[in-house]
Design a protein around this motif. Structure first.
Motif, PDB file in Angstrom:
ATOM      1  N   ILE A  45       0.844  -1.193   0.000  1.00 19.28           N
ATOM      2  CA  ILE A  45       0.000   0.000   0.000  1.00 19.28           C
ATOM      3  C   ILE A  45       0.875   1.236   0.000  1.00 19.28           C
ATOM      4  N   HIS A  46       0.560   2.183  -0.896  1.00 21.35           N
ATOM      5  CA  HIS A  46       1.334   3.421  -0.978  1.00 21.35           C
ATOM      6  C   HIS A  46       0.965   4.326   0.193  1.00 21.35           C
ATOM      7  N   SER A  47       1.946   4.888   0.814  1.00 21.67           N
ATOM      8  CA  SER A  47       1.682   5.846   1.872  1.00 21.67           C
ATOM      9  C   SER A  47       2.373   7.154   1.524  1.00 21.67           C
ATOM     10  N   SER A  48       1.763   8.249   1.911  1.00 20.14           N
ATOM     11  CA  SER A  48       2.304   9.564   1.614  1.00 20.14           C
ATOM     12  C   SER A  48       3.535   9.818   2.467  1.00 20.14           C
ATOM     13  N   PRO A  49       4.474  10.596   1.968  1.00 20.44           N
ATOM     14  CA  PRO A  49       5.641  10.923   2.783  1.00 20.44           C
ATOM     15  C   PRO A  49       5.229  11.789   3.965  1.00 20.44           C
ATOM     16  N   PRO A  50       5.940  11.690   5.060  1.00 23.95           N
ATOM     17  CA  PRO A  50       5.577  12.494   6.219  1.00 23.95           C
ATOM     18  C   PRO A  50       5.757  13.980   5.935  1.00 23.95           C
ATOM     19  N   LEU A  51       4.827  14.776   6.437  1.00 23.38           N
ATOM     20  CA  LEU A  51       4.873  16.211   6.198  1.00 23.38           C
ATOM     21  C   LEU A  51       5.717  16.941   7.240  1.00 23.38           C
ATOM     22  N   TYR A  52       5.988  16.291   8.328  1.00 21.53           N
ATOM     23  CA  TYR A  52       6.653  16.966   9.425  1.00 21.53           C
ATOM     24  C   TYR A  52       7.991  16.304   9.722  1.00 21.53           C
ATOM     25  N   ALA A  53       8.831  16.990  10.445  1.00 20.69           N
ATOM     26  CA  ALA A  53      10.233  16.622  10.624  1.00 20.69           C
ATOM     27  C   ALA A  53      10.438  15.204  11.149  1.00 20.69           C
ATOM     28  N   GLY A  54      10.034  14.924  12.344  1.00 27.66           N
ATOM     29  CA  GLY A  54      10.325  13.625  12.928  1.00 27.66           C
ATOM     30  C   GLY A  54       9.072  12.948  13.426  1.00 27.66           C
ATOM     31  N   SER A  55       9.193  11.658  13.687  1.00 37.53           N
ATOM     32  CA  SER A  55       8.037  10.930  14.172  1.00 37.53           C
ATOM     33  C   SER A  55       7.693  11.325  15.606  1.00 37.53           C
ATOM     34  N   ASP A  56       8.681  11.864  16.328  1.00 34.40           N
ATOM     35  CA  ASP A  56       8.414  12.294  17.694  1.00 34.40           C
ATOM     36  C   ASP A  56       7.970  13.753  17.746  1.00 34.40           C
ATOM     37  N   SER A  57       7.844  14.389  16.596  1.00 35.21           N
ATOM     38  CA  SER A  57       7.449  15.793  16.534  1.00 35.21           C
ATOM     39  C   SER A  57       5.983  15.937  16.912  1.00 35.21           C
ATOM     40  N   LYS A  58       5.666  16.984  17.623  1.00 40.82           N
ATOM     41  CA  LYS A  58       4.288  17.249  18.012  1.00 40.82           C
ATOM     42  C   LYS A  58       3.601  18.192  17.030  1.00 40.82           C
ATOM     43  N   GLY A 104      -7.941  22.023   4.101  1.00 41.27           N
ATOM     44  CA  GLY A 104      -8.720  20.922   3.540  1.00 41.27           C
ATOM     45  C   GLY A 104      -8.209  20.500   2.172  1.00 41.27           C
ATOM     46  N   LEU A 105      -7.974  21.464   1.289  1.00 44.40           N
ATOM     47  CA  LEU A 105      -7.452  21.130  -0.035  1.00 44.40           C
ATOM     48  C   LEU A 105      -6.018  20.606   0.049  1.00 44.40           C
ATOM     49  N   GLY A 106      -5.270  21.071   1.039  1.00 41.61           N
ATOM     50  CA  GLY A 106      -3.922  20.545   1.246  1.00 41.61           C
ATOM     51  C   GLY A 106      -3.941  19.062   1.580  1.00 41.61           C
ATOM     52  N   GLN A 107      -4.930  18.630   2.351  1.00 43.93           N
ATOM     53  CA  GLN A 107      -5.057  17.207   2.669  1.00 43.93           C
ATOM     54  C   GLN A 107      -5.447  16.398   1.434  1.00 43.93           C
ATOM     55  N   VAL A 108      -6.302  16.977   0.586  1.00 48.45           N
ATOM     56  CA  VAL A 108      -6.662  16.296  -0.659  1.00 48.45           C
ATOM     57  C   VAL A 108      -5.422  16.133  -1.542  1.00 48.45           C
ATOM     58  N   LEU A 109      -4.610  17.182  -1.637  1.00 46.94           N
ATOM     59  CA  LEU A 109      -3.378  17.102  -2.430  1.00 46.94           C
ATOM     60  C   LEU A 109      -2.417  16.069  -1.855  1.00 46.94           C
ATOM     61  N   THR A 110      -2.311  16.015  -0.536  1.00 44.86           N
ATOM     62  CA  THR A 110      -1.437  15.035   0.106  1.00 44.86           C
ATOM     63  C   THR A 110      -1.878  13.615  -0.225  1.00 44.86           C
ATOM     64  N   ASP A 111      -3.182  13.398  -0.279  1.00 46.50           N
ATOM     65  CA  ASP A 111      -3.695  12.060  -0.542  1.00 46.50           C
ATOM     66  C   ASP A 111      -3.596  11.650  -2.007  1.00 46.50           C
ATOM     67  N   TYR A 112      -3.773  12.597  -2.936  1.00 46.69           N
ATOM     68  CA  TYR A 112      -3.938  12.212  -4.335  1.00 46.69           C
ATOM     69  C   TYR A 112      -2.841  12.671  -5.289  1.00 46.69           C
ATOM     70  N   VAL A 113      -1.935  13.528  -4.863  1.00 48.85           N
ATOM     71  CA  VAL A 113      -0.874  14.000  -5.756  1.00 48.85           C
ATOM     72  C   VAL A 113       0.439  13.366  -5.310  1.00 48.85           C
ATOM     73  N   GLY A 115       4.648  12.376  -6.494  1.00 51.63           N
ATOM     74  CA  GLY A 115       5.766  12.784  -7.341  1.00 51.63           C
ATOM     75  C   GLY A 115       6.230  14.170  -6.928  1.00 51.63           C
ATOM     76  N   ASP A 116       7.531  14.360  -6.847  1.00 49.66           N
ATOM     77  CA  ASP A 116       8.079  15.618  -6.333  1.00 49.66           C
ATOM     78  C   ASP A 116       7.629  16.831  -7.132  1.00 49.66           C
ATOM     79  N   THR A 117       7.713  16.761  -8.447  1.00 52.81           N
ATOM     80  CA  THR A 117       7.362  17.907  -9.283  1.00 52.81           C
ATOM     81  C   THR A 117       5.878  18.211  -9.178  1.00 52.81           C
ATOM     82  N   LYS A 118       5.053  17.180  -9.219  1.00 56.09           N
ATOM     83  CA  LYS A 118       3.603  17.381  -9.128  1.00 56.09           C
ATOM     84  C   LYS A 118       3.210  17.951  -7.775  1.00 56.09           C
TER      85      LYS A 118
END
Length: 157
Positions: A45-58, A104-113, A115-118
């Motif tokens: 299953i494809h998962s989106s890259p993390p948006l924030y620095a570390g997994s322990d980040s709040k 809200g639209l940022g979450q849609v982009l995170t889910d459906y877009v 590739g780095d350039t896109k």
């Protein structure tokens, strides 16, 4: 997982749910391919890259909390805009609506877009859209009746 725990606590009391079978819950799903070792289904299953620095980040938790606070504030700003119109409420609504839409639209982009350039192009487009939206709402507040009076006019006729 919480549903599984809740079902197991109910089953200990003597109640058997219709579709509860421990064999279904105990074995992971496996996908077999030619000339490959069995892999868990979740590995494919494809998962989106993390948006924030570390997994322990709040930061992610704070962002989620801020989204919920803004949503609740928007629920309150609707009636306030109708019963107590004014420039402060107008500009608060402009900022809150723009930020709510941007997130809200940022979450849609995170889910459906993907590739780095896109992702970069979509993020730039979202930033431009949010900026134009906020500028348009501020222009409407300053040069026209404002958001509060527009809401009141919608319900007056």
């Amino acid at each position: 997982m919480a549903a599984i725990v809740r079902l197991s606590s109910v089953c200990r009391r003597g109640v058997k749910p219709l579709f509860y079978q421990s064999t279904l819950l105990a074995r992971p799903a496996v996908v077999l391919h030619k000339e490959q070792q069995p892999q868990p289904l979740t590995a494919r299953i494809h998962s989106s890259p993390p948006l924030y620095a570390g997994s322990d980040s709040k930061a992610a938790s704070l962002h989620w909390t801020a989204e919920r606070v803004l949503s609740i504030a928007l629920l309150a700003l609707g009636p306030v805009a109708y019963f107590s119109p004014g420039p402060v409420i107008d500009y608060s609504l402009a900022a809150a609506l723009t930020l709510h839409g941007h997130w809200g639209l940022g979450q849609v982009l995170t889910d459906y877009v993907h590739g780095d350039t896109k992702v970069k192009l979509a993020s730039a487009g979202l930033f431009v859209l949010s900026t134009v939206t906020f500028a348009g709402l501020c222009y409407f507040n300053y040069n026209d009746v404002g958001i509060c009076n527009a809401i009141a006019l919608l319900y007056s006729k």
